[in-house]
Design a protein around this motif. Structure first.
Motif, PDB file in Angstrom:
ATOM      1  N   ALA A 104       0.832  -1.205   0.000  1.00  0.00           N
ATOM      2  CA  ALA A 104       0.000   0.000   0.000  1.00  0.00           C
ATOM      3  C   ALA A 104       0.866   1.254   0.000  1.00  0.00           C
ATOM      4  O   ALA A 104       0.580   2.230  -0.719  1.00  0.00           O
ATOM      5  N   LYS A 105       1.922   1.253   0.798  1.00  0.00           N
ATOM      6  CA  LYS A 105       2.813   2.417   0.872  1.00  0.00           C
ATOM      7  C   LYS A 105       3.612   2.606  -0.409  1.00  0.00           C
ATOM      8  O   LYS A 105       4.123   3.704  -0.668  1.00  0.00           O
ATOM      9  N   ASN A 106       3.731   1.544  -1.196  1.00  0.00           N
ATOM     10  CA  ASN A 106       4.477   1.622  -2.456  1.00  0.00           C
ATOM     11  C   ASN A 106       3.540   1.684  -3.660  1.00  0.00           C
ATOM     12  O   ASN A 106       3.864   1.215  -4.750  1.00  0.00           O
ATOM     13  N   ASN A 107       2.367   2.274  -3.427  1.00  0.00           N
ATOM     14  CA  ASN A 107       1.418   2.576  -4.508  1.00  0.00           C
ATOM     15  C   ASN A 107       0.968   1.339  -5.284  1.00  0.00           C
ATOM     16  O   ASN A 107       0.843   1.367  -6.515  1.00  0.00           O
ATOM     17  N   GLN A 108       0.740   0.257  -4.556  1.00  0.00           N
ATOM     18  CA  GLN A 108       0.192  -0.956  -5.174  1.00  0.00           C
ATOM     19  C   GLN A 108      -1.059  -1.377  -4.396  1.00  0.00           C
ATOM     20  O   GLN A 108      -1.077  -2.422  -3.746  1.00  0.00           O
ATOM     21  N   PRO A 109      -2.116  -0.553  -4.439  1.00  0.00           N
ATOM     22  CA  PRO A 109      -3.303  -0.830  -3.625  1.00  0.00           C
ATOM     23  C   PRO A 109      -3.994  -2.147  -3.969  1.00  0.00           C
ATOM     24  O   PRO A 109      -4.515  -2.826  -3.081  1.00  0.00           O
ATOM     25  N   ASP A 110      -4.015  -2.499  -5.244  1.00  0.00           N
ATOM     26  CA  ASP A 110      -4.677  -3.752  -5.616  1.00  0.00           C
ATOM     27  C   ASP A 110      -3.937  -4.956  -5.030  1.00  0.00           C
ATOM     28  O   ASP A 110      -4.565  -5.905  -4.543  1.00  0.00           O
ATOM     29  N   ALA A 111      -2.616  -4.921  -5.095  1.00  0.00           N
ATOM     30  CA  ALA A 111      -1.828  -6.008  -4.510  1.00  0.00           C
ATOM     31  C   ALA A 111      -2.000  -6.029  -2.995  1.00  0.00           C
ATOM     32  O   ALA A 111      -2.082  -7.100  -2.388  1.00  0.00           O
ATOM     33  N   ALA A 112      -2.072  -4.845  -2.383  1.00  0.00           N
ATOM     34  CA  ALA A 112      -2.281  -4.770  -0.935  1.00  0.00           C
ATOM     35  C   ALA A 112      -3.627  -5.354  -0.547  1.00  0.00           C
ATOM     36  O   ALA A 112      -3.746  -6.109   0.434  1.00  0.00           O
ATOM     37  N   LYS A 113      -4.652  -5.028  -1.318  1.00  0.00           N
ATOM     38  CA  LYS A 113      -5.990  -5.560  -1.023  1.00  0.00           C
ATOM     39  C   LYS A 113      -6.052  -7.073  -1.222  1.00  0.00           C
ATOM     40  O   LYS A 113      -6.757  -7.771  -0.483  1.00  0.00           O
ATOM     41  N   ALA A 114      -5.314  -7.578  -2.200  1.00  0.00           N
ATOM     42  CA  ALA A 114      -5.291  -9.028  -2.422  1.00  0.00           C
ATOM     43  C   ALA A 114      -4.733  -9.746  -1.197  1.00  0.00           C
ATOM     44  O   ALA A 114      -5.216 -10.820  -0.809  1.00  0.00           O
ATOM     45  N   GLN A 115      -3.711  -9.163  -0.585  1.00  0.00           N
ATOM     46  CA  GLN A 115      -3.156  -9.743   0.636  1.00  0.00           C
ATOM     47  C   GLN A 115      -4.211  -9.769   1.740  1.00  0.00           C
ATOM     48  O   GLN A 115      -4.392 -10.778   2.439  1.00  0.00           O
ATOM     49  N   LEU A 116      -4.897  -8.656   1.910  1.00  0.00           N
ATOM     50  CA  LEU A 116      -5.896  -8.555   2.972  1.00  0.00           C
ATOM     51  C   LEU A 116      -7.091  -9.471   2.715  1.00  0.00           C
ATOM     52  O   LEU A 116      -7.649 -10.057   3.646  1.00  0.00           O
ATOM     53  N   GLU A 117      -7.482  -9.606   1.456  1.00  0.00           N
ATOM     54  CA  GLU A 117      -8.597 -10.500   1.121  1.00  0.00           C
ATOM     55  C   GLU A 117      -8.281 -11.934   1.537  1.00  0.00           C
ATOM     56  O   GLU A 117      -9.152 -12.648   2.045  1.00  0.00           O
ATOM     57  N   TRP A 118      -7.042 -12.345   1.284  1.00  0.00           N
ATOM     58  CA  TRP A 118      -6.660 -13.699   1.687  1.00  0.00           C
ATOM     59  C   TRP A 118      -6.756 -13.848   3.195  1.00  0.00           C
ATOM     60  O   TRP A 118      -7.307 -14.825   3.688  1.00  0.00           O
ATOM     61  N   LEU A 119      -6.224 -12.880   3.916  1.00  0.00           N
ATOM     62  CA  LEU A 119      -6.221 -12.972   5.378  1.00  0.00           C
ATOM     63  C   LEU A 119      -7.638 -12.939   5.942  1.00  0.00           C
ATOM     64  O   LEU A 119      -7.963 -13.697   6.860  1.00  0.00           O
ATOM     65  N   ILE A 120      -8.490 -12.114   5.391  1.00  0.00           N
ATOM     66  CA  ILE A 120      -9.880 -12.041   5.850  1.00  0.00           C
ATOM     67  C   ILE A 120     -10.574 -13.386   5.663  1.00  0.00           C
ATOM     68  O   ILE A 120     -11.440 -13.768   6.453  1.00  0.00           O
ATOM     69  N   GLY A 121     -10.176 -14.117   4.633  1.00  0.00           N
ATOM     70  CA  GLY A 121     -10.762 -15.435   4.386  1.00  0.00           C
ATOM     71  C   GLY A 121     -10.232 -16.523   5.300  1.00  0.00           C
ATOM     72  O   GLY A 121     -10.701 -17.663   5.245  1.00  0.00           O
ATOM     73  N   GLN A 122      -9.275 -16.185   6.166  1.00  0.00           N
ATOM     74  CA  GLN A 122      -8.668 -17.166   7.070  1.00  0.00           C
ATOM     75  C   GLN A 122      -9.084 -16.915   8.521  1.00  0.00           C
ATOM     76  O   GLN A 122      -8.287 -17.037   9.442  1.00  0.00           O
ATOM     77  N   ALA A 123     -10.344 -16.569   8.719  1.00  0.00           N
ATOM     78  CA  ALA A 123     -10.821 -16.193  10.059  1.00  0.00           C
ATOM     79  C   ALA A 123     -10.592 -17.288  11.091  1.00  0.00           C
ATOM     80  O   ALA A 123     -10.290 -17.009  12.256  1.00  0.00           O
ATOM     81  N   ALA A 124     -10.722 -18.540  10.684  1.00  0.00           N
ATOM     82  CA  ALA A 124     -10.561 -19.639  11.639  1.00  0.00           C
ATOM     83  C   ALA A 124      -9.116 -19.750  12.128  1.00  0.00           C
ATOM     84  O   ALA A 124      -8.870 -20.119  13.279  1.00  0.00           O
ATOM     85  N   SER A 125      -8.167 -19.422  11.275  1.00  0.00           N
ATOM     86  CA  SER A 125      -6.754 -19.540  11.640  1.00  0.00           C
ATOM     87  C   SER A 125      -6.212 -18.292  12.327  1.00  0.00           C
ATOM     88  O   SER A 125      -5.311 -18.387  13.166  1.00  0.00           O
ATOM     89  N   PHE A 126      -6.758 -17.130  11.967  1.00  0.00           N
ATOM     90  CA  PHE A 126      -6.217 -15.872  12.509  1.00  0.00           C
ATOM     91  C   PHE A 126      -7.338 -14.970  13.019  1.00  0.00           C
ATOM     92  O   PHE A 126      -7.526 -13.848  12.513  1.00  0.00           O
ATOM     93  N   PRO A 127      -8.092 -15.425  14.013  1.00  0.00           N
ATOM     94  CA  PRO A 127      -9.237 -14.624  14.483  1.00  0.00           C
ATOM     95  C   PRO A 127      -8.854 -13.267  15.027  1.00  0.00           C
ATOM     96  O   PRO A 127      -9.644 -12.321  14.940  1.00  0.00           O
ATOM     97  N   ASP A 128      -7.649 -13.132  15.585  1.00  0.00           N
ATOM     98  CA  ASP A 128      -7.233 -11.851  16.156  1.00  0.00           C
ATOM     99  C   ASP A 128      -6.693 -10.884  15.096  1.00  0.00           C
ATOM    100  O   ASP A 128      -6.617  -9.677  15.353  1.00  0.00           O
ATOM    101  N   LEU A 129      -6.300 -11.403  13.941  1.00  0.00           N
ATOM    102  CA  LEU A 129      -5.729 -10.554  12.901  1.00  0.00           C
ATOM    103  C   LEU A 129      -6.746 -10.122  11.856  1.00  0.00           C
ATOM    104  O   LEU A 129      -6.566  -9.087  11.205  1.00  0.00           O
ATOM    105  N   VAL A 130      -7.805 -10.901  11.696  1.00  0.00           N
ATOM    106  CA  VAL A 130      -8.808 -10.566  10.681  1.00  0.00           C
ATOM    107  C   VAL A 130      -9.439  -9.195  10.920  1.00  0.00           C
ATOM    108  O   VAL A 130      -9.610  -8.419   9.973  1.00  0.00           O
ATOM    109  N   PRO A 131      -9.795  -8.826  12.155  1.00  0.00           N
ATOM    110  CA  PRO A 131     -10.326  -7.470  12.350  1.00  0.00           C
ATOM    111  C   PRO A 131      -9.352  -6.381  11.916  1.00  0.00           C
ATOM    112  O   PRO A 131      -9.764  -5.351  11.373  1.00  0.00           O
TER     113      PRO A 131
END
Length: 213
Positions: A104-131
């Motif tokens: 995100a800081k290096n002007n790649q918002p789509d790539a940054a969002k792709a990372q976050l989308e993956w993590l949001i989909g892993q709620a069972a493994s990372f419940p404290d990080l998804v929020p």
């Protein structure tokens, strides 16, 4: 060696007992040994996975600090490997957050969002990080003026994150031009218990700026 009658009777009784119970006992011992070996093997596998994941985590961490032309490539590659091969290790969630922040800081918002989308989909493994991922996703979407999508990311938060989600919702609403609704969100945030003094000051400052007190 000859045994007297009493000793022979004891031996015969022992043989009879073993004939009856020997196989079940050996089966039980085998099951216990296999279970122990499986547990030990699993512990070794988990430990090995964590060590491997730590290496890729450090690649992302180093690239984020020592930025250069190839840093983005290293970050994307390391994160992709973590997501594919080490998705359940504790380092992966944190590494993905780091990768998203770097991109995100290096002007790649789509790539940054792709990372976050993956993590949001892993709620069972990372419940404290998804929020945290949802908060960052909301900010990226708001920067792109996708306000409705940003607000969806902030809906139905965990109770422990409710205050910061209300605060971020207020930020999105202000950007959307809905100042009255933003004030309502910030006031609701301040009504929650166990707020830190810095959080209270920051939200109160926003209210003062908008005249919401």
């Amino acid at each position: 060696m000859a045994f007297d009658l009493e000793e022979q009777e004891k031996i015969d009784a022992l043989r009879a007992w073993w004939d009856r119970w020997g196989t079940p006992i050996m089966s039980l011992v085998t099951v216990i040994m296999l279970a122990f070996l499986a547990w030990y093997g699993w512990q070794w596998y988990q430990s090995n996975q964590s060590r491997q994941a730590l290496g890729y985590f450090e690649v992302i961490q180093s690239a984020s600090v020592n930025d250069d032309k190839a840093a983005a490539t290293r970050v994307n590659e390391a994160s992709a490997i973590l997501q594919k091969d080490y998705a359940k290790t504790p380092y992966t969630g944190r590494a993905v957050l780091l990768a998203s922040d770097f991109l995100a800081k290096n002007n790649q918002p789509d790539a940054a969002k792709a990372q976050l989308e993956w993590l949001i989909g892993q709620a069972a493994s990372f419940p404290d990080l998804v929020p945290v991922a949802r908060l960052r996703m909301a900010s990226l979407l708001a920067d792109e003026e996708k306000y409705d999508e940003a607000l969806l990311q902030l809906a139905n938060p965990l109770e422990s994150f409710r205050a910061v989600f209300l605060d971020r919702t207020g930020d999105v609403l202000v950007a959307q031009g809905k100042k009255t609704e933003a004030v309502q969100q910030w006031k609701a945030a301040l009504e929650l218990p166990n707020l830190g003094p810095e959080f209270i000051r920051a939200v109160q400052l926003k209210l003062n700026v908008l005249g919401g007190e």
